[in-house]
Motif scaffolding. Structure first.
Motif, short mmCIF file in Angstrom:
data_model
loop_
_atom_site.label_atom_id
_atom_site.label_comp_id
_atom_site.label_asym_id
_atom_site.label_seq_id
_atom_site.Cartn_x
_atom_site.Cartn_y
_atom_site.Cartn_z
N TYR A 15 37.48 41.08 49.88
CA TYR A 15 38.11 42.03 48.97
C TYR A 15 39.37 41.44 48.34
O TYR A 15 39.68 41.71 47.18
N CYS A 16 40.08 40.62 49.10
CA CYS A 16 41.26 39.93 48.57
C CYS A 16 40.85 38.97 47.46
O CYS A 16 41.48 38.91 46.40
N VAL A 17 39.76 38.24 47.69
CA VAL A 17 39.25 37.29 46.69
C VAL A 17 38.82 38.04 45.43
O VAL A 17 39.14 37.63 44.31
N ARG A 18 38.15 39.15 45.61
CA ARG A 18 37.66 39.95 44.47
C ARG A 18 38.82 40.54 43.67
O ARG A 18 38.82 40.53 42.44
N ALA A 19 39.84 41.05 44.38
CA ALA A 19 41.01 41.61 43.70
C ALA A 19 41.75 40.53 42.93
O ALA A 19 42.15 40.73 41.77
N GLU A 20 41.92 39.37 43.55
CA GLU A 20 42.60 38.28 42.87
C GLU A 20 41.82 37.84 41.62
O GLU A 20 42.40 37.56 40.58
N ALA A 21 40.50 37.81 41.72
CA ALA A 21 39.67 37.41 40.58
C ALA A 21 39.87 38.37 39.41
O ALA A 21 39.97 37.94 38.25
N LEU A 22 39.94 39.66 39.68
CA LEU A 22 40.17 40.63 38.60
C LEU A 22 41.54 40.41 37.97
O LEU A 22 41.67 40.40 36.74
N ARG A 24 43.25 37.67 37.85
CA ARG A 24 43.20 36.42 37.07
C ARG A 24 42.50 36.65 35.73
O ARG A 24 42.94 36.14 34.69
N ARG A 25 41.40 37.43 35.73
CA ARG A 25 40.71 37.73 34.47
C ARG A 25 41.60 38.52 33.52
O ARG A 25 41.44 38.43 32.30
N LYS A 26 42.54 39.25 34.08
CA LYS A 26 43.46 40.04 33.27
C LYS A 26 44.65 39.21 32.79
O LYS A 26 45.54 39.72 32.14
N GLY A 27 44.66 37.93 33.14
CA GLY A 27 45.71 37.06 32.64
C GLY A 27 46.85 36.81 33.60
O GLY A 27 47.83 36.15 33.25
N VAL A 28 46.76 37.33 34.81
CA VAL A 28 47.82 37.10 35.80
C VAL A 28 47.73 35.66 36.27
O VAL A 28 46.68 35.18 36.67
N THR A 29 48.85 34.95 36.19
CA THR A 29 48.88 33.56 36.60
C THR A 29 49.57 33.35 37.94
O THR A 29 49.32 32.35 38.61
#
Length: 87
Positions: A15-22, A24-29
């Protein structure tokens, strides 16, 4: 993006990986990750401030968003982009 993202996480949490992926897709660096599996005192702190034991626990600009499902629900409701923009 300059808004601070803080995520309490563990190394093997899908779930941590999935949340981070979202995010990142939103532009969070940059995501500040606090690994509670490496520091049990951090789990205690996370539980004290959220009342929750599960990871991830995500804060965006100081606002507690919740976990992965909460993050995706926020995105589905069209509110995540606004929060990430700091509005």
């Amino acid at each position: 993006m300059s808004i601070k993202i803080l995520m309490y996480a563990t190394a093997v949490c899908p779930y941590c990986v999935r949340a981070e992926a979202l995010l990142r897709r939103k532009g969070v660096t940059e995501i500040e990750k606090i690994r509670i599996d490496l520091d049990p005192a951090q789990r205690d702190h996370m539980m004290a401030i959220t009342g929750l034991r599960t990871v991830p626990q995500i804060f965006i600009g100081g606002t507690h968003v919740g976990g992965c499902d909460d993050l995706y629900a926020l995105d589905h409701a069209g509110k995540l982009d606004t929060l990430l923009a700091g509005s």
